[in-house]
Design an enzyme around this catalytic site. Sequence first.
Site: not given
Length: 280
Positions: A144, A157
């Site tokens: 990501s 995250y």
Amino acid sequence: MSQNFTKDGVAVITGGASGVGLALATKCQSHGMRVIIADWDQGALDSAVKILGDAVTPLKIDVGLREDWEKVKDLVSKDFGGHVNLLALNAGKGAKRGWTDASVFEDLYRTNILGVVNGIAALLPFVEAAASSGARASIVITGSKQGITNPPGNPAYNSSKAAVKSLAEHLSWDMREKNVSVYLLIPGWTYTGLNGNRANEGTTKPDGAWLPDQVVEYLEKKMEEGQFWVVCPDNEVTETLDKKRMKWAAEEAITGKPPLSRWREDWKEKAKEAIDKMEV
């Protein structure tokens, strides 16, 4: 035909029942590969089989549990010749929380980090077996941009995806002489279940987002180029802007700027001005 999607080869895709994983499964099938989709969501697996047909092999697993990967190993050994030509470690989850709920960190790390570690530990011998036979063998790991630029507000995250980036880099190094290609897939804004927009559930794709199919097409292009870093743009953020933002983040440690300076009130304007003028 793409050399990375071997006809009659075997693809194992985690998070394969929806989003980018499902799009990749569709791509693999279009090249004549035999596909295993692994996912924790039985309903999504059932829906994926309706899309992909009976030729796909669905498998319900929790990627964070080592014992569930034994089912994958047994399946590959018994029914797929003990070879994996394309391993896509794509399963992931997100949750925005602060610092006072450690269970959120534990939950995300188990899926996002251990899901990758467990997959490599279980299936790397099968990938290496495919490579040693002279066939093309590849591993795709989904990261990501948040694991690189680290925007505030989502420490669990972001840190999980920063770890995934490090794992992929190390794996690429270790595979450099074993005929196994490793790619770090870093999607941009993508219309998937992870960001609350599941396909076929009546929601509308935002104009700025890419579809999962677009991410997979970009991935295939970069795989053909032999490019480890598959940093996808979207309809709002260009490749050039992504590079500038990553460069700014990397320079913080070098220049002594405060961390996450792009979002600090006393740095916002300076960061924007510098990024606008930056050459990459």
